[in-house]
Design an enzyme around this catalytic site. Structure first.
Site, PDB file in Angstrom:
ATOM      1  N   SER A 234      -5.828 -57.020  69.838  1.00 13.00           N
ATOM      2  CA  SER A 234      -5.731 -56.308  68.561  1.00 13.00           C
ATOM      3  C   SER A 234      -6.671 -56.941  67.546  1.00 13.00           C
ATOM      4  CB  SER A 234      -4.302 -56.377  68.026  1.00 13.00           C
ATOM      5  OG  SER A 234      -4.259 -55.881  66.705  1.00 13.00           O
TER       6      SER A 234
ATOM      7  N   TYR B 139       2.473 -61.467  65.460  1.00 16.93           N
ATOM      8  CA  TYR B 139       1.724 -60.575  66.353  1.00 16.93           C
ATOM      9  C   TYR B 139       0.288 -61.082  66.479  1.00 16.93           C
ATOM     10  CZ  TYR B 139       0.035 -56.064  68.182  1.00 16.93           C
ATOM     11  OH  TYR B 139      -0.515 -55.055  68.939  1.00 16.93           O
TER      12      TYR B 139
END
Lengths: 250, 433
Positions: free
Chosen positions: A143, A156
């Site tokens: 990501s 995350y």
């Protein structure tokens, strides 16, 4: 006959919107697909869609990625079913609730398990098999969040950033064996995972993300931003010195 | 939430919440939702039948999976959010085609059933619902029912405007085609009489439609271009790719850009643009069926207030009395009307209790939304009511409850099947209960 007719692809996290769209591109070329995911009904719905769209064959395996032994077993099953793999795409992950993680170490560790440790559990047997085969491609969806730790999303980000570094090393190792390692860094993609976020102009459709991912894998890119425009955006964000960055509310 | 608009951008509506329906295996529990719910996919209904102001929108656009395709029999089973564009991209290269397509391919299968859509082949094929062999309906109680033609719930759901429950998947009977191209003949006609003569002769063609200039007056009233086509045998024509619009109207045009003068000029140019009386060509199917799909958000040309499309069907009586009366009324009003679409509906009965298509002449015209327009449309409704015709709910944003009752005589039977949890801005407007 299309060139990728016999491509053998393993997709973990196959019921995610981005993975399913990527699989549709492979299916249209007649690829053979092995799908792993948590929910058997959803897995079967995705598999049926890919069969109608022209996939050579579609097999499924139920997998909870936090179950290490099962990770090994699924890699083994996919490998032996197709007599080897050309592409392994890891697309599983969850977007954890940052506030919940801040309040609970257990929640944080669970998020790291799903987004980082589980990938390692899959990449280790995959890397060894691809290395001996001396060909193929391992692609992993990380990501843009892994490029920089932000207060709103650093658990995350840490998992994905750690994964980026792991893949960097793996790429270096497997390069010498003729195996490609592709790091895919999506920005905002319109999927169930981001349903809680307010959509802005930077959101890409899952379909576009799937097409871009397929292309990045076929071209054996090292690090691909999905879509491409995140590369300059993240370059700017990464270039900000920490003394400045820490003051921002991101 | 600007995403949940209707195609005409009129009226404005804001849902209280959005509930995504992503998987047919585990749909959300609707009985726990307090507000009325309404399925929403592509938002291609023009008025308020796809809007649920203050209610909960069930977003089904991720219910976009294909389930099975029997290539021998042409049976396609897919989830309700699959678009017709997606289906055509898949089946045309394999020699199949959708039995009925509307003027855009960016509509969902669920929406096609809920509005029992029609196309240029209505006189030969009837409506979309006539080619649906079954579908699964989720009621707000959580009950799931597979409906087949003949079931009362099937008849209520086809054309039922999404008010009987949520369609999870459907099975459609496709038709064989010899190739992806359409052989078209375009015939220029000078007035309504000439149109009626052409329309009476539509038996030999699979697809027929006319574009008519409804701003022209006097003897030129109803002049236009008649198009008729058939699937052409395989040749070298390029198939139509699945491609979103190349050009998108980026902004709302200032009010009044599309006025009587500009539209009059456009209509004149469109009519004069075809120099010869008859023109034959073979074109990719998308160019024939979906000419406006190449321009994204074309409705924005009507300005920020949006537009309404008026579509009615009236009996096809000798000399075209009712259609002529409607044309004269529009022409006399001086309201800026774009090119109108005129077509003869055949006598194949629509399967739905609230299906719009019925034997007769159907006319569709776009108008920018203004006070005077709404008054004009009310007058047109009166003409349609008198003749025993109907106005199309999928395009409506303003018909009265009394008109709705008059247009749809099976309303009581429909209401008995409706799911009480499901409602729409349209339904609350036309069904004062």
């Amino acid at each position: 006959m299309p060139p990728e007719t016999s491509t053998r692809v393993l997709i973990v996290g196959a019921t995610s919107a981005i993975a399913a769209e990527t699989a549709r591109v492979y299916a249209a070329y007649g690829a053979r697909l092995f799908l792993a995911g948590r929910n058997p009904q959803r897995l079967e719905a995705v598999a049926a869609d890919l069969r109608v769209r022209g996939a050579g064959s579609v097999l499924t395996a139920v997998l909870d990625v936090t179950d290490r032994q099962r990770c090994d077993a699924v890699v083994e099953e996919a490998w032996s079913t197709f007599g080897g793999l050309d592409v392994a795409l890891l697309a599983h992950g969850v977007l954890p609730d940052q506030a919940r993680c801040q309040a609970s170490a257990a929640a944080t560790i669970e998020a790291l398990e799903v987004n980082f440790t589980s990938a390692v559990a899959l990449l280790t047997p995959l890397a060894n098999r691809f290395e001996s085969a001396g060909r193929g491609c391992i692609a992993v969806i990380t990501s843009v969040a892994g490029d920089r730790g932000r207060q709103s999303n650093y658990v995350y980000g840490a998992a994905k950033g750690g994964l980026d570094r792991f893949l960097e090393g793996l790429r270096n190792r497997l390069f010498h064996a003729g195996v490609a390692v592709v790091t895919l860094k999506p920005g905002f993609v319109d999927t169930p995972m981001t349903a809680g976020l307010t959509q802005g102009p930077l959101f890409a459709s899952a379909r576009r993300a799937g097409r871009d991912i397929h292309r990045s894998i076929e071209r054996r890119r090292d690090v691909a931003y999905i879509p491409w425009f995140w590369r300059p955006i993240m370059a700017i964000l990464r270039s900000l010195p920490e003394t400045v960055f820490k003051r921002l509310r991101l | 939430m600007p995403r949940y608009r209707s195609w005409g951008r009129y009226p404005a509506a804001t849902p209280a919440a959005v509930l995504p329906v992503d998987w047919r295996s585990d749909p959300p529990a609707l009985d726990r939702v307090r507000q009325p719910v309404l399925p929403y996919a592509c938002g291609r209904s023009y008025g308020d039948s796809c809007l649920n102001d203050g209610g909960v929108v069930l977003d089904v656009r991720r219910l976009d999976r294909l389930i099975a395709f029997d290539q021998e029999r042409g049976l396609l089973q897919c989830e309700a959010g699959v678009t017709l564009a997606e289906i055509l991209a898949l089946v045309v290269p394999r020699g199949w085609f959708l039995p009925v397509v509307p003027g855009t391919r960016w509509v969902s299968v669920g929406g096609s059933i809920a509005n029992d859509i029609h196309g240029k082949n209505h006189h030969r094929a009837g409506t979309f619902g006539a080619h649906v062999s079954r579908f699964e309906l989720l009621r707000s109680t959580g009950q799931r029912t597979v409906c087949t033609p003949g079931d009362e719930l099937f008849r209520a759901t086809v054309g039922g405007l999404g008010l009987t429950g949520l369609i999870l998947w459907a099975e459609i009977m496709l038709k064989r085609i010899p190739g992806p191209a359409i052989a078209v003949e375009r015939i220029r006609f000078p007035g309504l009489d000439a149109f009626f003569a052409l329309a009476a002769d539509d038996r030999d063609f699979e697809y027929t439609v006319a574009w008519v200039d409804c701003l022209a007056r006097g003897p030129r009233l109803g002049r236009g271009i008649y198009m008729r086509g058939d699937h052409a045998p395989q040749d070298g024509t390029v198939p139509s790719p699945l491609r979103p619009a190349r050009f998108r109207v980026p902004l709302d045009a200032p009010a009044g850009v599309l006025n009587a003068t500009t539209l009059g000029l456009f209509n004149e140019a469109y009519y004069r643009g075809q120099l010869r009386g008859r023109l034959r060509s073979t074109v990719p199917y998308a160019a024939f069926f979906f000419p406006l799909d190449g321009v994204g958000d074309w409705g924005r040309l009507y300005g920020a207030n949006g537009f309404v499309q008026y579509q009615c069907v009236v009996p096809d009586v000798g000399g075209g009395g009712p259609i002529r009366a409607i044309f004269e009324r529009i022409s006399r009003s001086g309201e800026p009307a774009s090119l109108a679409v005129l077509k003869r509906f055949g006598n194949i009965r629509s399967p739905g209790l609230l299906s719009f298509p019925r034997e007769g002449m159907t006319l569709a015209v776009d108008f920018a939304v203004r006070g005077r327009t709404l008054a004009l449309l009310e007058d047109l409704d009166a003409i349609v009511r008198e003749t025993g015709g109907a106005v199309y709910p999928a395009k409506d944003a303003r018909m009265s409850a009394a008109s709705f009752r008059a247009f749809f005589p099976e309303l009581e039977r429909f209401t008995a099947q409706r799911d009480a949890k499901f409602s729409s801005s349209f339904w609350r407007r036309v069904h004062a209960s």
